[in-house]
Every structure is written in structure tokens, then in C-alpha cells.
Design a protein around this motif. Structure first.
Motif, PDB file in Angstrom:
ATOM      1  N   LEU A 142      35.009  37.854  46.883  1.00  0.00           N
ATOM      2  CA  LEU A 142      33.644  37.971  47.403  1.00  0.00           C
ATOM      3  C   LEU A 142      33.426  39.333  48.049  1.00  0.00           C
ATOM      4  O   LEU A 142      32.363  39.940  47.908  1.00  0.00           O
ATOM      5  N   GLU A 143      34.435  39.799  48.752  1.00  0.00           N
ATOM      6  CA  GLU A 143      34.330  41.118  49.382  1.00  0.00           C
ATOM      7  C   GLU A 143      34.336  42.222  48.332  1.00  0.00           C
ATOM      8  O   GLU A 143      33.654  43.241  48.478  1.00  0.00           O
ATOM      9  N   LYS A 144      35.076  42.005  47.258  1.00  0.00           N
ATOM     10  CA  LYS A 144      35.165  42.991  46.182  1.00  0.00           C
ATOM     11  C   LYS A 144      33.847  43.115  45.429  1.00  0.00           C
ATOM     12  O   LYS A 144      33.518  44.179  44.903  1.00  0.00           O
ATOM     13  N   ALA A 161      35.767  27.263  40.505  1.00  0.00           N
ATOM     14  CA  ALA A 161      34.793  27.755  41.480  1.00  0.00           C
ATOM     15  C   ALA A 161      34.126  29.048  41.004  1.00  0.00           C
ATOM     16  O   ALA A 161      32.919  29.239  41.189  1.00  0.00           O
ATOM     17  N   ALA A 162      34.899  29.946  40.409  1.00  0.00           N
ATOM     18  CA  ALA A 162      34.321  31.221  39.971  1.00  0.00           C
ATOM     19  C   ALA A 162      33.288  31.007  38.877  1.00  0.00           C
ATOM     20  O   ALA A 162      32.210  31.613  38.889  1.00  0.00           O
ATOM     21  N   ARG A 187      31.014  28.681  48.222  1.00  0.00           N
ATOM     22  CA  ARG A 187      31.638  29.956  48.610  1.00  0.00           C
ATOM     23  C   ARG A 187      33.008  29.751  49.259  1.00  0.00           C
ATOM     24  O   ARG A 187      33.913  30.567  49.100  1.00  0.00           O
ATOM     25  N   GLY A 188      33.174  28.671  49.994  1.00  0.00           N
ATOM     26  CA  GLY A 188      34.443  28.434  50.656  1.00  0.00           C
ATOM     27  C   GLY A 188      35.589  28.185  49.689  1.00  0.00           C
ATOM     28  O   GLY A 188      36.767  28.297  50.065  1.00  0.00           O
ATOM     29  N   GLU A 189      35.289  27.833  48.440  1.00  0.00           N
ATOM     30  CA  GLU A 189      36.327  27.564  47.447  1.00  0.00           C
ATOM     31  C   GLU A 189      36.716  28.808  46.649  1.00  0.00           C
ATOM     32  O   GLU A 189      37.591  28.749  45.797  1.00  0.00           O
ATOM     33  N   VAL A 190      36.039  29.916  46.926  1.00  0.00           N
ATOM     34  CA  VAL A 190      36.288  31.148  46.181  1.00  0.00           C
ATOM     35  C   VAL A 190      37.049  32.122  47.074  1.00  0.00           C
ATOM     36  O   VAL A 190      36.840  32.161  48.291  1.00  0.00           O
ATOM     37  N   SER A 191      37.907  32.893  46.469  1.00  0.00           N
ATOM     38  CA  SER A 191      38.703  33.878  47.210  1.00  0.00           C
ATOM     39  C   SER A 191      37.799  34.815  48.004  1.00  0.00           C
ATOM     40  O   SER A 191      36.867  35.431  47.464  1.00  0.00           O
ATOM     41  N   ASP A 220      36.798  37.193  37.772  1.00  0.00           N
ATOM     42  CA  ASP A 220      36.778  38.248  38.785  1.00  0.00           C
ATOM     43  C   ASP A 220      35.478  38.251  39.586  1.00  0.00           C
ATOM     44  O   ASP A 220      35.271  39.117  40.428  1.00  0.00           O
ATOM     45  N   LEU A 221      34.597  37.294  39.314  1.00  0.00           N
ATOM     46  CA  LEU A 221      33.269  37.213  39.962  1.00  0.00           C
ATOM     47  C   LEU A 221      32.434  38.459  39.668  1.00  0.00           C
ATOM     48  O   LEU A 221      31.601  38.863  40.485  1.00  0.00           O
ATOM     49  N   ALA A 222      32.650  39.043  38.497  1.00  0.00           N
ATOM     50  CA  ALA A 222      31.968  40.292  38.161  1.00  0.00           C
ATOM     51  C   ALA A 222      30.754  40.069  37.279  1.00  0.00           C
ATOM     52  O   ALA A 222      30.199  41.035  36.745  1.00  0.00           O
ATOM     53  N   ILE A 223      30.313  38.815  37.120  1.00  0.00           N
ATOM     54  CA  ILE A 223      29.172  38.545  36.242  1.00  0.00           C
ATOM     55  C   ILE A 223      27.926  39.278  36.715  1.00  0.00           C
ATOM     56  O   ILE A 223      27.074  39.673  35.921  1.00  0.00           O
TER      57      ILE A 223
END
Length: 890
Positions: A503-505, A461-462, A495-499, A395-398
């Protein structure tokens, strides 16, 4: 014989019900209130509205205090109240109306002699209802009828007949229903017409103040925080509070009992299991036990936990029955907290080993549904750490582990994770946890192990972006700017490989990346690049998620302003850093920005001569933790050294200036400023040659901020040409502030004064005063020596110094003659011991005599004398006494 004929010949007072059995008189009695009953005025006032509406409904769960509330109200009305308590399994309209009529008679309410009583338990003649409604409608004073436990006696036909009588009785009847479920009356019509008074579960719940009063009735006195905790745990549920208080009465430590009691092994559990759970079908009981492991649930999640569909009507029914199931809206429900606690204990006893599996099912469903925090909580409860860590990283929440409103919760959530978790994601979580705690070596070791695992698995990617964020933090903490630059460059490519949605979240990920890069650039002395990067964060998206990186960036921007010599600008930015998390709602004890912001404010206070304030700010910065980050650690060392130097403790200042945190790469500004502090300490000790030698390796090339301090040391050592040459060679840019230009002007003023050019010296002093006044910069004048300070006493300069550097109104006396000395510079008040020393001077005592008088050593007196001379701006005893008298100090 027809029922009409039976009714016509029935006696005025019936003694038996339609089945020929005696009426149960206890059903007509208003329940007695126990000695520990607490009257609640807010609810009593609401019940008083019953006289304004034909229908009043007190609708709440078992044990909510409904019956006692209405019973207390009924006994205080001052008029007869007909009371009827429902009986489980009661059947038939005839039986219901027979008991209603008997309740009216038992309350002494006269009824028409010919009204009779139903003779058939299963039915009632419509005419009886007409006669009853007609009689009630003619009453001057309304009849109050309370039907307690109405949910036990209601049915479709009974509800229709009751509504008929209520509607046609008009103002002559006030019906009060005490029930666990909504009756089958047309409530929508009553509500639309404003013809119903309702008291429901939420209003029945005890407030903290009411709970405190209740436990006092049980002989218990609890501190407010204990009462609040009890109300939170019980949800203000009346029976829960009473049963808890009763049990606590028997405990040797009631407060500890109420804090720690096991709900699953209490009388509360017995009550709820008997009154709520066991009233349900076996399938519904199983549903309640399984959903008890969740904080909230919906039909789809219930299906996942039970393996069965069709939960929506069951959940709706449980809610309508006040079965401790609360409707949250949007098809989401939750259990009463205490009921859920008891059900979980019952689940463990009934189905050992099932709970972890239910947590696993819930975790996967919630993750797929996009409810990450709840998914993480259930994954952790199941002990499935690989899943839980992977969900966080995916979730990219690290970044939330590094700081923010959830950092503490996440740190606590992952604290039980042991070595059984072997995934790359688990090692990233360990690395984030350690780095956020400034355990740099251990954090970097976990980070390297995670990177090795990433290299051996398909690209993710994440995971990779999370890894790069942590490398940036690790590089900042270890003082490795090159590593930070490479990590951020790689992150930009990735960054281009990640949703984009992710990133906005999670704007905190980018904010932390740039903040750590900005700090690394600041350490490297690339102030312009650092400012650009940090400003991007400080002016970026607001909100709690990015509050800490914004605060951190503002603290570092304040430091750059200070290092460039702009005190007011640094102060404003540092104050903004301190308030950033407060205004956003974020809070975190490991905040780098608040610590650095206070250090900058302390440095500004030292330069303004506000030494007590500087010490307070240093102490507050220490309370923010002792971060491994070299920028903050070095700043703390330098500010501490500067404060010691201002207090005439040069040896301690030189020792304090040495940074205590190692860094892989040297910082040019940190080394230069450490050397400048050491040089100033040598000057304070009267060793100008040593002061110059310390600065041999400090270059002014491209750094005008150092030139003035180096020139001051050169001038003190007698190297006039070198000093002035340094200033002449520097072409200050826009970033050089008054702290630098004031020192440079003082160098030129001192040089001119020593050359006998008083006019030029005063001109340079005037320039310095004008520059310093805007920033309230005092230290350079206090360190300038007695010859420069005497020049400040001239009438032409006193106006520029008055009010901020010297007292208001100081100046030469009126009339002709030479100007008297103005009062000295305003530095600090003399301490009590220093005043005693000055008193000794005024009495013409020798140093030895003062030492003997004060019971201190001669060296201690000499130290006090040095401080007194500095504070009063004098060089000898006589001047010290005179200046002290001018200030009213002796």
C-alpha cells in the motif's frame, strides 16, 4: 657467447628479429586515415595531455575508433612518433623488445650504438632495459612511443619490464597504449599520482553532433531526429556508425534504411560476431546469447538463464576486455544495445524456440527479486499473459494502468493480450484498460467476469482490492454514486488484509479510490462530502505516482468552488490542476483534471466577459479528450451553453445545455443548472413566462446558489413578490460566493428601480459592484438591462466600476450641469462586420439599405444590430452611434 657479448657486437641497425626473420615493416607504420575520417577536437585536446603524463591509455572496445584517433594525433604532433602495432599470438619478451627498439629506429629516433637487440625471442637481458631507460631519461625532448593493439602483445613479464623502463625513463618517454583491455601495469599508482591520461569507451562514443558530421562525410544529410535515433541505437559506437553509413550510401532511401535496418543481417553483425563473440569460449558465447534477451543482468540471473553458476568472474572479464559488456555497478551488467540486438538475432537462428523460454525464466526470477517492470516486460515477451497480469495485480499496481508515468507503457505492453488469457487478473487488466479509455460498458463486462472468477477461487486480497478500485471508477463513469460508496467501504474493510508495504509502495491506488469517490459524491450534489474526500487526495503524498489523481481532484475542487460562486478561488484551484502533472513529471493524454480545470477557467472567463479566452479554453479542454465521466461532460455542456448565451445565441445555448453522457443516477445540480441555462435562453428571446415555467421543478431548498437566478426570471416575468420572497427565504451559508450574491443584489436593485426607489437601487448596485470587483465579475451587469446600466452612469457608482467594468477616468464632465452619460461598459470589441453596420447607422441608412450595401440579408443585419446594442449597452440606433463615437469606433 653470452647475450651481453652478442649485444655489444650487434650492428647499429638490426634487420632481423630474434628468430632471424625480417621485421614486418607494416607494424611500424602509422595507420592511414580514410577519406571519411572525422577529426574530433574534444578527443584531440584530451590526447594533447599525453605530454603532461608519462602514461596515456586509450582503452575501448573493438571498432571504437581508438587507433585512428591516436594515428591522427600522432601525425599532427610535428615530431617523430615510434609506432608499433601488436600482432596476435606474439610470444616472448625478447621478441617484444626487439620490435620496440626497431620501432624507435624506424621513426628516426637515435639509440646508443651499443644497445644492441635481444637475441632470444623469449627473454631480454635486464641490462638492455637499463641502458634504454637511461638513454631516454637524458633526452631534452620526450620520445613518444605508441603501442597499438597492446592487449595482443601484453603478458605479465612484458608489463613488468615496460613499467620499469617507463618509470626510469622519467620525462624522456611518453608511452601511449591503445588497447581493448586494461594493461597489467600498476595503474592504481599512476592514477593516484595523477600520472596517467585516460580515454575510455564512454568518451570515445560519438555525440549526436559528431555523428551528424560523420554521416555528412559519407554524403548523407539526415534530419536531427534521425541522427539522434541512430546514435541511440548504436550507442555512438564508431564502427557501427561508419558501417551503417556505408550501407546507407547504397540504399535508395538512406534515412529509411538507417531507421529500419536489421542489425542481425548487416555488416555490423559480421564485425561484432567475428571481433567479439567468436573470440570467446563456447560457454561464454552461450552465456552472451542467453543474456541478450535482457536489458540488464547479474550473476544470479545469468545462472537462471544458463543453468550454471560462477558467472561473476566471466562477466567481470568481459567488461575488462571491452567486449561490449558494460558494468552498471552492484554486480549488474548490460550489453551494448546494438550487440544485444545482433546476439538476439543470432540466438533465434542458432536455437529456435529458446527465446520465449528464456523470457519466462527471466520473468519469474525478476518477479521474485522484486523487479516488477522488468518481470512484466519479460512475461509479455514470453506471451505468458496470465502470469504477467497476475504479477501486476499481486503488486497492487493495477492503478498504474489508469494513469501516471507508466500508463502508456503498460497499455502498450498488454495490447497484444488475446483471449487465451483467462484468469481473473487478466480480466481485471482488460477492465482497467477499457475503463481508462472510457469504454465503460465493455470495461464493466470484463469487471463482472473477473468478479465471477474471484468468487470461485480462494480469497485473494490484492485481486479483490484491485477489483474494488475498478468498480469505483466504473461507478464514477456511469454516474452511480451508490455503487462507488459501497465499493470504497468494502475496500476500507479489505485494506487490513493487504501488505502495508505494498500500500505504501502504491499510493496511487488509494488516491484513485478517493478521487473516483469524490467525483461520484460531486455528481450526487454532496458538495461538502466531495470536498472533504477530494481535498484529502489533493493534499496527499506528492510525486509522479499520484500526480493524475491529484490533478483530477483539484479540477473537481475548482468546479465546486465555481458552482458555489467563488470565481477567483475556482480560478486558482483550476490553475493548480493544470500545473500539477507538469511539476511532478507525470504526463498522460487522458487527464480528466486538466480538461475539467480548463472548463472551469472557461466558465470563469464567460462570467468575466472574456469570450475569446473562454472559447480558447473550451477548445483546449476538447484536446484533453472527451471523457465519459458525467461531471466533466455536463460541465462542458453547461460552459458551452453559457458562452453561446453570452454571444446572443439563445437557441443554440438551450440545445447545448443538454448533457450528452447518460448517467444511471440523476444529478440535482446538473439538472438545476441545465434548467437555469434554458430559462436564461428564454429570457434572452423575450419569453419571460416560458423562462419561469422551465424553473418549476428547480428547488432552492438548501441551495441558495439557484435562488438569485430563479428570482431574476420571476422578476422579469413580473412576479415581484415571488422574486423577492425567494431571496428573503434564503439564508446563504459560507459557501455561497459573489457570483450568487451579486445576482441577488441586482435583483433587488432592479426591483427598487422599477418601484421608483432610485436610492435603494443605487445602494444595491454599490453592494453588487463591491462584491463583483474582487472577482472581476462582469456578466451579471451586462445582462441586467439598460435601466440598471443607466444607473451605473451615476457619479456615485462610476468610481466603483472604473477600471474593471468601465474605462478608467469615465465620469461626468467638470463644472455644473447634468452629468453626461459615461462611456458604456467594457464588454468586447466590435467585430469588423459590426463596425460596418455601425457605420451604416451613422450614415442614417435603413436596415434594408445596410443589408444591400453589405450584401447580406436583412435578418443578418438585425442579428448584428442586437450584438452591437448589447456590446455598447444601448437600446437604439442614435445611442449606438453616440457610444461608438465616444469609444473612437467610428
Amino acid at each position: 657467447m653470452s647475450e651481453r657479448q652478442q649485444n655489444a657486437t650487434a650492428p647499429a641497425v638490426a634487420h632481423v628479429d630474434p628468430l632471424g626473420e625480417p621485421f614486418l615493416q607494416t607494424r611500424f607504420a602509422v595507420p592511414a586515415r580514410p577519406a571519411t575520417f572525422l577529426r574530433r577536437p574534444r578527443l584531440a585536446a584530451h590526447l594533447d595531455q599525453a605530454f603532461d603524463t608519462p602514461l596515456t591509455m586509450v582503452d575501448g572496445s573493438a571498432g571504437a575508433g581508438k587507433t585512428l584517433l591516436v594515428a591522427d594525433w600522432a601525425t599532427r604532433l610535428g615530431q617523430p612518433v615510434a609506432w608499433l602495432t601488436g600482432e596476435p599470438g606474439e610470444q616472448g619478451c625478447g621478441m617484444f623488445w626487439a620490435y620496440v627498439l626497431q620501432a624507435l629506429r624506424a621513426a628516426g629516433i637515435p639509440l646508443p650504438s651499443g644497445i644492441g637487440s635481444p637475441g632470444d625471442a623469449g627473454r631480454v637481458e635486464h641490462g638492455l632495459l637499463v641502458r634504454l631507460a637511461d638513454d631516454l631519461s637524458g633526452r631534452e625532448r620526450p620520445v613518444v612511443l605508441v603501442l597499438d593493439d597492446f592487449d595482443r602483445m601484453t603478458s605479465g613479464p612484458v608489463a613488468e619490464e615496460l613499467e620499469f623502463v617507463l618509470r626510469h625513463a622519467g620525462p624522456g618517454l611518453r608511452l601511449v597504449l591503445v588497447t581493448r583491455t586494461e594493461p597489467l601495469l600498476p595503474l592504481h599508482r599512476y592514477r593516484a599520482a595523477g600520472a596517467v591520461t585516460e580515454i575510455r569507451d564512454a568518451e570515445l562514443a560519438f555525440t549526436t553532433d559528431e555523428a551528424a558530421a560523420l554521416v555528412e562525410l559519407h554524403g548523407l544529410r539526415l534530419p536531427p531526429e534521425a541522427v539522434r535515433a541512430l546514435v541511440e541505437r548504436t550507442g555512438g559506437w564508431a564502427a557501427g556508425l561508419r558501417l551503417s553509413a556505408l550501407a546507407a550510401e547504397r540504399s535508395p532511401d538512406p534515412e529509411a534504411y538507417l531507421k529500419e535496418f536489421e542489425a542481425g543481417r548487416s555488416t555490423i553483425a559480421d564485425f561484432l560476431l567475428a571481433e567479439v563473440l567468436k573470440r570467446q569460449t563456447a560457454r561464454t558465447q552461450d552465456l552472451l546469447l542467453r543474456v541478450s534477451i535482457t536489458d540488464r543482468f547479474c550473476p544470479a540471473l545469468v545462472a537462471e538463464l544458463t543453468g550454471r553458476g560462477g558467472a561473476e568472474p566471466v562477466l567481470a572479464a568481459l567488461h575488462s576486455q571491452n567486449a561490449f559488456v558494460e558494468d552498471l555497478g552492484q554486480s549488474w551488467y548490460r550489453l551494448h544495445p546494438l550487440f544485444g540486438e545482433i546476439l538476439r538475432a543470432h540466438l533465434r537462428a542458432r536455437s529456435p524456440g529458446l527465446e520465449p523460454e528464456l523470457h519466462r525464466r527471466a520473468a519469474r526470477w525478476l518477479r521474485a527479486a522484486g523487479f516488477l517492470p522488468e518481470a512484466l516486460a519479460h512475461g509479455a515477451a514470453a506471451g505468458d499473459w496470465n502470469f504477467t497480469a497476475q504479477a501486476l495485480v499481486d503488486d497492487l499496481a493495477i492503478g498504474q494502468l489508469l494513469g501516471g508515468v507508466r500508463a502508456g507503457d503498460l497499455t502498450e505492453l498488454f495490447s497484444p493480450m488475446g483471449p487465451e488469457a483467462t484468469s481473473a487478473a487478466a480480466d481485471l487488466v482488460r477492465a482497467a484498460r477499457d475503463l481508462s479509455e472510457r469504454e465503460v460498458d465493455r470495461g464493466l463486462a470484463h469487471l463482472r467476469r473477473a468478479e465471477e472468477q474471484l468468487a470461485a477461487q480462494p480469497p485473494d486480497a490484492a485481486l479483490r482490492l484491485s477489483c474494488l478500485l475498478l468498480w469505483t471508477l466504473g461507478a464514477r463513469l456511469s454516474g452511480s454514486p451508490g455503487t462507488a460508496e459501497r465499493a470504497v467501504a468494502a475496500a476500507e474493510e479489505l485494506r487490513g488484509e493487504v501488505s502495508a508495504r505494498l500500500l505504501e509502495k502504491h499510493p496511487e491506488l488509494t488516491a484513485f479510490l478517493l478521487t473516483h469517490l469524490g467525483s461520484a459524491r460531486l455528481w450526487a450534489g454532496r458538495f461538502d462530502d466531495a470536498r472533504a474526500t477530494l481535498s484529502e487526495v489533493a493534499s496527499g503524498p506528492g510525486g509522479a505516482a499520484t500526480a493524475l489523481p491529484r490533478e483530477d481532484s483539484l479540477g473537481q475542487l475548482a468546479l465546486i468552488d465555481y458552482l458555489n460562486g467563488w470565481l477567483c478561488r475556482a480560478e486558482r484551484t483550476a490553475l493548480a490542476a493544470l500545473t500539477e502533472t507538469e511539476t511532478s513529471g507525470a504526463d498522460h493524454p487522458r487527464c480528466a483534471g486538466s480538461g475539467l480545470g480548463r472548463l472551469v477557467l472557461a466558465a470563469v472567463a464567460v462570467d468575466r466577459g472574456e469570450l475569446a479566452r473562454a472559447q480558447t479554453l473550451l477548445d483546449e479542454a476538447a484536446d484533453c479528450g472527451n471523457p465519459r465521466d458525467p461531471v466533466t461532460a455536463t460541465s462542458r455542456s453547461l460552459v458551452t451553453a453559457g458562452l453561446l448565451l453570452a454571444r446572443d445565441e439563445p437557441v443554440a445555448a438551450a440545445a447545448a445545455a443538454v448533457p450528452t453522457v447518460p448517467a444511471l443516477a440523476a444529478s440535482p445540480w446538473a439538472e438545476a443548472r441545465t434548467a437555469l441555462i434554458t430559462s436564461a435562453a428564454h429570457l434572452a428571446e423575450g419569453r419571460p413566462d416560458s423562462a419561469v415555467k422551465v424553473l418549476d421543478d428547480v428547488s432552492c431548498a438548501g441551495e441558495p446558489a439557484y435562488a438569485a437566478d430563479i428570482a431574476w426570471a420571476q422578476l422579469a416575468a413580473g412576479n415581484r413578490e415571488a422574486a423577492i420572497g425567494l431571496l428573503d427565504d434564503v439564508r446563504p451559508g459560507d459557501r455561497t460566493g459573489p457570483r450568487v450574491t451579486v445576482r441577488a443584489a441586482l435583483v433587488r436593485a432592479r426591483d427598487a428601480e422599477e418601484a421608483g426607489d432610485t436610492a435603494t437601487a443605487r445602494k444595491q448596485l454599490a453592494h453588487a459592484l463591491l462584491e463583483a470587483r474582487r472577482e472581476r465579475l462582469r456578466r451579471p451587469f451586462l445582462e441586467a438591462g439598460p435601466r440598471i446600466r443607466r444607473l451605473l452612469d451615476s457619479p456615485s457608482l462610476q468610481g466603483l466600476a472604473a477600471g474593471w467594468l468601465t474605462p478608467e477616468g469615465s465620469g461626468p464632465p467638470d463644472g455644473p450641469g447634468p452629468a453626461a452619460y459615461a462611456p458604456p461598459l467594457v464588454v468586447e470589441e466590435l467585430s469588423a462586420r459590426e463596425r460596418e453596420v455601425v457605420d451604416g447607422l451613422a450614415d442614417l441608412m435603413s436596415t434594408e439599405e445596410i443589408a444591400a450595401h453589405l450584401y447580406v440579408s436583412v435578418n443578418t443585419v438585425k442579428t448584428h444590430l442586437k450584438s452591437v446594442y448589447r456590446k455598447l449597452g444601448v437600446n437604439g440606433r442614435a445611442d449606438a452611434v453616440r457610444r461608438a463615437r465616444e469609444h473612437g469606433l467610428i
